[in-house]
Design an enzyme around this catalytic site. Structure first.
Site, PDB file in Angstrom:
ATOM      1  N   HIS A  83       0.869  -1.175   0.000  1.00 16.09           N
ATOM      2  CA  HIS A  83       0.000   0.000   0.000  1.00 16.09           C
ATOM      3  C   HIS A  83       0.911   1.232   0.000  1.00 16.09           C
ATOM      4  O   HIS A  83       2.010   1.184   0.568  1.00 16.09           O
ATOM      5  CB  HIS A  83      -0.829  -0.050   1.299  1.00 16.09           C
ATOM      6  CG  HIS A  83      -1.923   0.957   1.389  1.00 16.09           C
ATOM      7  ND1 HIS A  83      -1.692   2.275   1.715  1.00 16.09           N
ATOM      8  CD2 HIS A  83      -3.266   0.847   1.238  1.00 16.09           C
ATOM      9  CE1 HIS A  83      -2.841   2.924   1.758  1.00 16.09           C
ATOM     10  NE2 HIS A  83      -3.818   2.081   1.468  1.00 16.09           N
ATOM     11  N   ASP A 168       2.864  -4.502   8.228  1.00 17.43           N
ATOM     12  CA  ASP A 168       1.667  -3.690   8.068  1.00 17.43           C
ATOM     13  C   ASP A 168       0.479  -4.651   8.150  1.00 17.43           C
ATOM     14  O   ASP A 168       0.177  -5.365   7.193  1.00 17.43           O
ATOM     15  CB  ASP A 168       1.731  -2.966   6.715  1.00 17.43           C
ATOM     16  CG  ASP A 168       0.411  -2.323   6.328  1.00 17.43           C
ATOM     17  OD1 ASP A 168      -0.571  -2.439   7.085  1.00 17.43           O
ATOM     18  OD2 ASP A 168       0.366  -1.711   5.242  1.00 17.43           O
ATOM     19  N   GLN A 171      -4.643  -5.168   7.078  1.00 14.87           N
ATOM     20  CA  GLN A 171      -5.637  -6.056   6.453  1.00 14.87           C
ATOM     21  C   GLN A 171      -5.701  -7.420   7.131  1.00 14.87           C
ATOM     22  O   GLN A 171      -6.477  -8.268   6.701  1.00 14.87           O
ATOM     23  CB  GLN A 171      -5.295  -6.254   4.969  1.00 14.87           C
ATOM     24  CG  GLN A 171      -5.440  -5.003   4.113  1.00 14.87           C
ATOM     25  CD  GLN A 171      -6.894  -4.686   3.781  1.00 14.87           C
ATOM     26  OE1 GLN A 171      -7.787  -5.518   3.992  1.00 14.87           O
ATOM     27  NE2 GLN A 171      -7.135  -3.492   3.294  1.00 14.87           N
ATOM     28  N   LYS A 194     -10.965  -0.513   9.998  1.00 19.49           N
ATOM     29  CA  LYS A 194     -11.123  -1.762   9.245  1.00 19.49           C
ATOM     30  C   LYS A 194     -11.609  -2.897  10.145  1.00 19.49           C
ATOM     31  O   LYS A 194     -11.756  -4.032   9.699  1.00 19.49           O
ATOM     32  CB  LYS A 194      -9.794  -2.163   8.608  1.00 19.49           C
ATOM     33  CG  LYS A 194      -9.316  -1.158   7.555  1.00 19.49           C
ATOM     34  CD  LYS A 194      -8.038  -1.625   6.923  1.00 19.49           C
ATOM     35  CE  LYS A 194      -7.399  -0.555   6.085  1.00 19.49           C
ATOM     36  NZ  LYS A 194      -8.214  -0.130   4.946  1.00 19.49           N
ATOM     37  N   CYS A 334      -4.639   2.340  -3.786  1.00 18.15           N
ATOM     38  CA  CYS A 334      -3.396   2.840  -3.156  1.00 18.15           C
ATOM     39  C   CYS A 334      -2.265   1.842  -3.323  1.00 18.15           C
ATOM     40  O   CYS A 334      -1.419   1.698  -2.425  1.00 18.15           O
ATOM     41  CB  CYS A 334      -3.599   3.179  -1.683  1.00 18.15           C
ATOM     42  SG  CYS A 334      -4.638   4.598  -1.421  1.00 18.15           S
TER      43      CYS A 334
END
Ligand code: PLP
Length: 376
Positions: A83, A168, A171, A194, A334
């Site tokens: 991203h 990261d 997600q 999220k 993104c």
């Protein structure tokens, strides 16, 4: 929503400042959430949990600190599927320090293939001690592919883990159990919005001994123990990184979201999503002219599935589906470099949460049929 309302109605004051009872209550509420987050990801201590405004801020905090120590010899290793939030901060600091930014490449099956390239696409034959940071998405927000430090290190034998390993997890944390102890990362970052919390709140988790060496991104406000006109003495983490007023009601909402997800159980949520991923992929594969990006094996991926339909622009697909109240993203998500690699300007992305079921997937399939009828 109830938790946020209750905070505003009964506990609303700024934290770690006032000594009146309301301020103390507000402080206790926020610190209680810090404890919930620590438990949720199995952190060793609450001091390892830093409240941020989201993943982007957390990654910028790490990039500014590690990036200021980059050199011409030591830079950062990312992947091609990051991203922009896990790419542009590193590009920025690497440029300032004239340092290498290199990338693990994604193979045709949508998972890392173990090759490393530089930003011009040339094969890089560096040894891993070229990097002070390795940073990558636990789950790609386009391909859905799951990458763990272990799988990454197995793919690329050259990697030793002396670099700081940043995951990261924007997600992954909302969709599967994430245990920072078994993940073997040094830092993870994720965002509340999220995972059913209000927007504007996120988390940085870091190992205590490493966090103690990280430089703050923001200076001022409550991050100090003593200030004189010429200098300041700072607090320790996590408060060192929480300068300025935090999104308090968002943090309280995140606490309620964690309670809700924990009550269901992250294992159950992952199971539910694997079932839907299998179902969706089987149904999508049969759609005429479709290209699905990322691994097709449900065990290797999460519930974001990006695709294109031959000859139809992704925006047109999203618009037709939107008119049927089916909310899908269309664009580069993104992750422009990944789309450039795939040779496409954009893709359509469906994504699942615990609130979705097979009927939703059938609605998408029906919707795609209408798109084909309309445009062909
Ligand atoms: N990283 C990944 C993998 C994401 O999917 C996102 C959000 O889309 C981000 C980072 C940025 O998150 P935020 O906008 O909450 O800072």
């Amino acid at each position: 929503i109830d938790a946020v309302r209750e905070f505003f109605e009964r506990n609303n004051a700024n934290i770690h400042r006032g000594i009146y009872p309301l301020a103390e209550k507000a402080t206790a509420k926020i610190e209680e959430v810090r404890g919930k987050v620590a438990k949720f990801i199995n952190a060793s201590d609450v001091s390892e949990i830093v409240f941020t405004h989201g993943t982007t801020e957390a990654l910028n905090l790490l990039a500014s600190s590690y990036g200021s120590q980059f050199s011409q010899k030591k830079g950062v290793l990312l992947t091609e599927m990051e991203h922009h939030s896990n790419l542009i901060p590193w590009q920025h600091y690497a440029e300032l320090r004239n340092s290498p930014v290199e990338f693990l490449t994604v193979g045709g099956d949508g998972v890392l293939d173990g090759r490393i390239i530089d930003s011009d696409g040339n094969e890089a034959f560096n040894t891993m001690n070229m990097y002070s940071v390795i940073s990558f998405a636990h789950v790609s927000n386009v391909l859905g592919a799951i990458t763990t430090p272990k799988s990454l290190f197995e793919k690329n034998q050259k990697i030793d883990t002396k670099a700081a390993v940043i995951v990261d997890a924007a997600q992954s944390v909302p969709h599967m159990p994430v245990d920072v102890k078994s993940l073997q990362a040094d830092y993870i970052t994720f965002s509340g919005h999220k995972m059913l919390s209000p927007a504007g709140v996120g988390i940085l988790w870091g190992k205590q001994n490493l966090l103690n060496k990280v430089e703050p991104l923001l200076y001022g406000s409550q991050m100090i123990v003593d200030v004189s006109l010429g200098s300041a003495v700072f607090q320790k983490p996590p408060y060192l990184f929480e300068s300025g007023t935090l999104p308090l009601e968002g943090i309280v909402g995140l606490g309620a979201a964690i309670d809700y997800l924990s009550d269901i159980g992250m294992d159950k949520i992952r199971e539910h999503e694997i079932r839907l991923i299998s179902y969706a992929i089987e149904r999508l594969k049969k759609v005429d002219g479709i290209t699905i990006y990322g691994p097709l094996d449900p065990s290797l991926r999460s519930g974001v599935i990006s695709f294109n339909l031959r000859g139809i622009h992704p925006h047109d697909i999203a618009q037709v589906l939107g008119s049927k109240n089916i909310c899908v993203r269309a664009g580069h998500h993104c992750a422009m470099p990944l789309h450039k690699k795939l040779g496409i300007p954009a893709s359509v992305r469906i994504s699942f949460g615990i609130y979705n079921d097979e009927e939703d997937i059938e609605a998408v399939i029906e919707g795609l049929q209408s798109v084909s009828d309309l445009f062909h």
